[in-house]
Scaffold this motif. Structure first.
Motif, mmCIF file in Angstrom:
data_model
loop_
_atom_site.group_PDB
_atom_site.id
_atom_site.type_symbol
_atom_site.label_atom_id
_atom_site.label_comp_id
_atom_site.label_asym_id
_atom_site.label_seq_id
_atom_site.Cartn_x
_atom_site.Cartn_y
_atom_site.Cartn_z
ATOM 1 N N GLU A 1 -35.742 46.737 -6.966
ATOM 2 C CA GLU A 1 -35.571 46.723 -8.458
ATOM 3 C C GLU A 1 -34.820 45.448 -8.880
ATOM 4 O O GLU A 1 -35.164 44.768 -10.031
ATOM 5 C CB GLU A 1 -35.307 47.803 -9.235
ATOM 6 N N GLY A 2 -33.725 45.246 -8.150
ATOM 7 C CA GLY A 2 -33.058 44.204 -8.382
ATOM 8 C C GLY A 2 -33.702 42.613 -8.233
ATOM 9 O O GLY A 2 -33.570 41.683 -8.898
ATOM 10 N N LEU A 3 -34.314 42.536 -7.069
ATOM 11 C CA LEU A 3 -35.272 41.460 -6.849
ATOM 12 C C LEU A 3 -36.188 41.166 -7.832
ATOM 13 O O LEU A 3 -36.560 40.059 -8.266
ATOM 14 C CB LEU A 3 -35.599 41.430 -5.494
ATOM 15 N N ALA A 4 -36.734 42.366 -8.039
ATOM 16 C CA ALA A 4 -38.036 41.992 -9.027
ATOM 17 C C ALA A 4 -37.429 41.720 -10.487
ATOM 18 O O ALA A 4 -37.999 40.914 -11.039
ATOM 19 C CB ALA A 4 -38.761 43.447 -9.253
ATOM 20 N N ALA A 5 -36.268 42.176 -10.748
ATOM 21 C CA ALA A 5 -35.681 41.708 -12.158
ATOM 22 C C ALA A 5 -35.120 40.415 -12.278
ATOM 23 O O ALA A 5 -35.318 39.667 -13.278
ATOM 24 C CB ALA A 5 -34.640 42.741 -12.461
ATOM 25 N N ALA A 6 -34.602 40.076 -11.205
ATOM 26 C CA ALA A 6 -33.945 38.639 -10.999
ATOM 27 C C ALA A 6 -35.156 37.551 -11.016
ATOM 28 O O ALA A 6 -35.336 36.726 -11.831
ATOM 29 C CB ALA A 6 -33.322 38.358 -9.828
ATOM 30 N N THR B 1 -30.170 53.340 -2.656
ATOM 31 C CA THR B 1 -29.922 51.878 -2.033
ATOM 32 C C THR B 1 -31.162 50.988 -2.235
ATOM 33 O O THR B 1 -30.863 49.794 -2.570
ATOM 34 C CB THR B 1 -29.349 51.973 -0.738
ATOM 35 N N THR B 2 -32.301 51.340 -1.636
ATOM 36 C CA THR B 2 -33.453 50.706 -1.427
ATOM 37 C C THR B 2 -34.032 50.254 -2.748
ATOM 38 O O THR B 2 -34.586 49.157 -2.918
ATOM 39 C CB THR B 2 -34.471 51.286 -0.563
ATOM 40 N N LEU B 3 -33.936 51.319 -3.610
ATOM 41 C CA LEU B 3 -34.452 50.963 -5.022
ATOM 42 C C LEU B 3 -33.500 49.949 -5.612
ATOM 43 O O LEU B 3 -34.034 49.133 -6.325
ATOM 44 C CB LEU B 3 -34.457 52.290 -5.896
ATOM 45 N N GLN B 4 -32.204 49.860 -5.463
ATOM 46 C CA GLN B 4 -31.384 49.050 -5.990
ATOM 47 C C GLN B 4 -31.812 47.436 -5.598
ATOM 48 O O GLN B 4 -32.045 46.666 -6.538
ATOM 49 C CB GLN B 4 -29.967 49.206 -5.673
ATOM 50 N N LEU B 5 -32.244 47.422 -4.301
ATOM 51 C CA LEU B 5 -32.726 46.107 -3.651
ATOM 52 C C LEU B 5 -33.766 45.544 -4.333
ATOM 53 O O LEU B 5 -34.001 44.792 -4.993
ATOM 54 C CB LEU B 5 -32.671 46.253 -2.236
ATOM 55 N N LYS C 1 -24.567 41.325 -2.670
ATOM 56 C CA LYS C 1 -24.714 40.038 -2.275
ATOM 57 C C LYS C 1 -26.073 39.411 -2.051
ATOM 58 O O LYS C 1 -26.123 38.220 -2.320
ATOM 59 C CB LYS C 1 -23.935 40.241 -0.856
ATOM 60 N N THR C 2 -27.017 40.118 -1.903
ATOM 61 C CA THR C 2 -28.332 39.905 -1.612
ATOM 62 C C THR C 2 -28.887 39.573 -3.076
ATOM 63 O O THR C 2 -29.562 38.549 -2.883
ATOM 64 C CB THR C 2 -29.314 41.104 -1.054
ATOM 65 N N LEU C 3 -28.611 40.175 -3.930
ATOM 66 C CA LEU C 3 -29.214 40.004 -5.303
ATOM 67 C C LEU C 3 -28.619 38.750 -5.955
ATOM 68 O O LEU C 3 -29.245 37.983 -6.550
ATOM 69 C CB LEU C 3 -28.866 41.354 -6.350
ATOM 70 N N PHE C 4 -27.291 38.688 -5.713
ATOM 71 C CA PHE C 4 -26.676 37.471 -6.247
ATOM 72 C C PHE C 4 -27.410 36.300 -5.303
ATOM 73 O O PHE C 4 -27.574 35.092 -6.078
ATOM 74 C CB PHE C 4 -25.169 37.519 -5.830
ATOM 75 N N ALA C 5 -27.494 36.384 -4.101
ATOM 76 C CA ALA C 5 -28.243 34.963 -3.700
ATOM 77 C C ALA C 5 -29.843 34.922 -4.007
ATOM 78 O O ALA C 5 -29.925 33.615 -4.428
ATOM 79 C CB ALA C 5 -28.169 35.328 -2.050
ATOM 80 N N ALA C 6 -30.375 35.916 -4.286
ATOM 81 C CA ALA C 6 -31.712 35.825 -4.747
ATOM 82 C C ALA C 6 -31.547 35.304 -6.239
ATOM 83 O O ALA C 6 -32.452 34.185 -6.486
ATOM 84 C CB ALA C 6 -32.387 37.021 -4.769
ATOM 85 N N GLU C 7 -30.817 35.568 -7.068
ATOM 86 C CA GLU C 7 -30.957 34.982 -8.626
ATOM 87 C C GLU C 7 -30.476 33.533 -8.384
ATOM 88 O O GLU C 7 -30.982 32.884 -9.175
ATOM 89 C CB GLU C 7 -29.760 35.813 -9.133
#
Length: 227
Positions: free
Chosen positions: A134-139, A128-132, A214-220
């Motif tokens: 890695e997702g933020l870094a990708a965005a 779960t933490t890696l999803q967060l 939801k967090t990754l959507f907001a960051a993107e």
């Protein structure tokens, strides 16, 4: 004595350089110094055996807090038998506190310790933490934002700089103005990160794919507006 966070969390997340902790252990043993690990942040967040288990280093004393009480006011310390026997009633050193042994806090702590020993608990937490992170870094990369992130167990660090910092000096090179913009923009989207560029973050067992997405959507959404 030498007191150290085995994984720094009070200046954002900074993991130890290879060999650093083992050299501390060797030097303390050689000179008869007590090696104390402050695992208040890392304890049971990075793994069942804490940071000392991940790096295979046994300190002489360990301090724990926060997470072992499941959110209740609780802390603990422990270590080598000969040191612990210095405490009353076996030894001359008196230790007590207003909330020491509080039955409600201890019950919450025992329940927490049972939960983290559930098979697959840490595997899920790490994923779960890696999803967060890695997702933020990708965005950020998608929209050309200078940003990087890392995690260890359920701890994570977010940095507005090109490379993951390995020291306090490098942490201080992070762009604090951009972090502040990001923090307030995310807050408006209903996502509450720690309000300082120098604080580590934590994912808990209560967080799942819905919260991370939801967090990754907001960051993107925010990064795309900055492009």
């Amino acid at each position: 004595a030498v007191i150290v966070e085995p994984v720094a969390g009070n200046m954002n997340l900074v993991v130890p350089k290879p060999g650093f902790l083992s050299v501390l252990r060797e030097l303390c043993t050689k000179h008869g110094s007590v090696l104390i690990f402050d695992e208040v942040m890392t304890g049971f967040r990075v793994g069942l055996e804490c940071a000392q288990g991940i790096y295979n280093i046994r300190p002489d004393l360990t301090t724990l807090g926060k997470v072992i009480g499941g959110g209740m006011p609780m802390a603990a310390f422990g270590g080598r038998r000969d040191i612990m026997q210095c405490l009353a009633p076996l030894g001359p050193v008196y230790q007590a506190g207003t909330l020491s042994g509080n039955p409600i806090a201890v019950s919450a702590g025992l329940a927490t310790l049972r939960l983290v020993q559930t098979p697959g608990f840490y595997e899920k937490l790490v994923a779960t933490t890696l999803q967060l992170t890695e997702g933020l870094a990708a965005a950020a990369k998608k929209y050309g934002i200078t940003f990087c992130a890392q995690s260890l167990g359920g701890m994570f660090g977010l940095y507005f700089r090109r490379n993951i910092p390995t020291s306090y000096t490098e942490v201080m090179e992070c762009d604090r103005d951009v972090f502040n913009r990001f923090f307030h923009a995310m807050l408006r989207e209903g996502i509450y990160f720690a309000p300082s560029a120098f604080e580590a973050g934590f994912v808990s067992a209560a967080h799942g794919k819905e919260e991370i997405n939801k967090t990754l959507f907001a960051a993107e959404k925010i990064f795309s507006a900055w492009r």
